[in-house]
Scaffold this motif. Structure first.
Motif, PDB file in Angstrom:
ATOM      1  N   ALA A   1      35.228  -8.741 -45.668  1.00  0.00           N
ATOM      2  CA  ALA A   1      35.882  -9.262 -46.655  1.00  0.00           C
ATOM      3  C   ALA A   1      36.559 -10.573 -46.346  1.00  0.00           C
ATOM      4  CB  ALA A   1      37.158  -8.497 -47.185  1.00  0.00           C
ATOM      5  N   ASN A   2      36.629 -11.089 -44.803  1.00  0.00           N
ATOM      6  CA  ASN A   2      37.055 -12.246 -44.661  1.00  0.00           C
ATOM      7  C   ASN A   2      35.913 -13.070 -44.164  1.00  0.00           C
ATOM      8  OD1 ASN A   2      39.875 -11.907 -45.034  1.00  0.00           O
ATOM      9  ND2 ASN A   2      39.899 -10.593 -43.270  1.00  0.00           N
TER      10      ASN A   2
ATOM     11  N   LEU B   1      36.529   1.021 -64.186  1.00  0.00           N
ATOM     12  CA  LEU B   1      36.333   0.907 -62.640  1.00  0.00           C
ATOM     13  C   LEU B   1      35.406   0.415 -62.364  1.00  0.00           C
ATOM     14  CD1 LEU B   1      36.663   5.130 -62.540  1.00  0.00           C
ATOM     15  CD2 LEU B   1      38.381   3.371 -62.255  1.00  0.00           C
ATOM     16  N   LEU B   2      35.207  -0.211 -60.945  1.00  0.00           N
ATOM     17  CA  LEU B   2      34.326  -1.278 -60.303  1.00  0.00           C
ATOM     18  C   LEU B   2      34.333  -0.503 -58.954  1.00  0.00           C
ATOM     19  CD1 LEU B   2      35.451  -4.623 -61.307  1.00  0.00           C
ATOM     20  CD2 LEU B   2      33.914  -3.360 -62.634  1.00  0.00           C
ATOM     21  N   THR B   3      33.161  -0.770 -58.353  1.00  0.00           N
ATOM     22  CA  THR B   3      33.001  -0.483 -56.809  1.00  0.00           C
ATOM     23  C   THR B   3      32.569  -1.662 -56.192  1.00  0.00           C
ATOM     24  OG1 THR B   3      30.781   0.310 -57.108  1.00  0.00           O
ATOM     25  CG2 THR B   3      32.271   2.005 -57.407  1.00  0.00           C
ATOM     26  N   VAL B   4      33.109  -1.667 -54.992  1.00  0.00           N
ATOM     27  CA  VAL B   4      32.555  -2.716 -54.230  1.00  0.00           C
ATOM     28  C   VAL B   4      32.594  -2.087 -52.691  1.00  0.00           C
ATOM     29  CG1 VAL B   4      33.261  -4.929 -53.136  1.00  0.00           C
ATOM     30  CG2 VAL B   4      33.814  -4.580 -55.549  1.00  0.00           C
TER      31      VAL B   4
ATOM     32  N   CYS C   1      45.530  -5.217 -55.629  1.00  0.00           N
ATOM     33  CA  CYS C   1      44.425  -5.755 -54.856  1.00  0.00           C
ATOM     34  C   CYS C   1      43.860  -6.736 -56.009  1.00  0.00           C
ATOM     35  CB  CYS C   1      43.295  -5.118 -54.210  1.00  0.00           C
ATOM     36  SG  CYS C   1      42.578  -3.868 -55.391  1.00  0.00           S
ATOM     37  N   MET C   2      42.780  -7.510 -55.346  1.00  0.00           N
ATOM     38  CA  MET C   2      41.923  -8.562 -56.589  1.00  0.00           C
ATOM     39  C   MET C   2      40.615  -8.185 -56.125  1.00  0.00           C
ATOM     40  SD  MET C   2      44.044 -12.272 -56.837  1.00  0.00           S
ATOM     41  CE  MET C   2      43.992 -12.395 -55.377  1.00  0.00           C
ATOM     42  N   VAL C   3      39.565  -8.137 -57.159  1.00  0.00           N
ATOM     43  CA  VAL C   3      38.320  -8.027 -56.842  1.00  0.00           C
ATOM     44  C   VAL C   3      37.787  -9.634 -57.116  1.00  0.00           C
ATOM     45  CG1 VAL C   3      37.659  -7.203 -59.313  1.00  0.00           C
ATOM     46  CG2 VAL C   3      36.086  -7.108 -57.318  1.00  0.00           C
TER      47      VAL C   3
ATOM     48  N   ALA D   1      30.548 -10.089 -54.034  1.00  0.00           N
ATOM     49  CA  ALA D   1      31.886  -9.506 -54.442  1.00  0.00           C
ATOM     50  C   ALA D   1      32.707  -8.964 -53.369  1.00  0.00           C
ATOM     51  CB  ALA D   1      31.923  -8.205 -55.330  1.00  0.00           C
ATOM     52  N   ARG D   2      33.856  -9.053 -53.276  1.00  0.00           N
ATOM     53  CA  ARG D   2      34.835  -8.356 -52.270  1.00  0.00           C
ATOM     54  C   ARG D   2      36.162  -8.040 -52.952  1.00  0.00           C
ATOM     55  NH1 ARG D   2      33.985 -12.286 -48.105  1.00  0.00           N
ATOM     56  NH2 ARG D   2      32.388 -13.111 -49.495  1.00  0.00           N
TER      57      ARG D   2
END
Length: 150
Positions: free
Chosen positions: A25-26, A120-123, A137-139, A145-146
């Motif tokens: 993610a970073n 709903l979303l998946t990452v 959180c934030m997508v 995407a993260r």
């Protein structure tokens, strides 16, 4: 002969390890900096540990080539050289594919998040950031995407 095969295989395995993508993610590529992404506030619904492996055929190709060269050194007749090369290429390709999977496999998390409106979303991303169910959180999404803490 065994030493020559090992000398061929060692650089190949180093190349495979260098090809490993960074998926955290970073982690941003230089091409990804300066890009505009969208962001949605969300809440983590579930988290699941996953394994992410890079399979692009490089290991199969390198292993097949090394196996073919090594196999061609078997026997004394032309037919034995040809059969050895074919068998070596097949076995080397299988070994190279397995090695690539082992060398490039990374741990990660699959997040299911709920955005406003209940969608709903998946990452799936690397394991450098761990979010827990219920966490705000934030997508971030665009080309990639993260999910990040909010």
């Amino acid at each position: 002969m065994k030493k020559s095969v090992l000398l061929l295989a060692l650089p190949a395995m180093m190349i495979l390890a260098a090809c490993q993508s960074r998926i955290g993610a970073n982690e941003y590529s230089t091409a990804g900096t300066g890009e505009v992404n969208r962001a949605l506030k969300c809440k983590v619904v579930s988290v699941r540990q996953v394994q992410v492996a890079t399979q692009n055929g490089t290991g199969t190709l390198i292993g097949g080539a090394a196996g073919g060269v090594a196999g061609s050194m078997i026997g004394g007749s032309d037919a034995a050289h040809i059969l050895g090369a074919i068998g070596g290429a097949v076995v080397g390709g299988m070994a190279g594919n397995a090695a690539q999977g082992a060398l490039t496999s990374q741990g990660g998390y699959e997040y299911v998040v709920e955005v406003d409106g209940g969608r709903l979303l998946t990452v799936t991303q690397g394991n450098d950031v761990l979010l827990t169910p219920g966490q705000q959180c934030m997508v971030l999404y665009g080309k990639n995407a993260r999910v990040i803490p909010y």
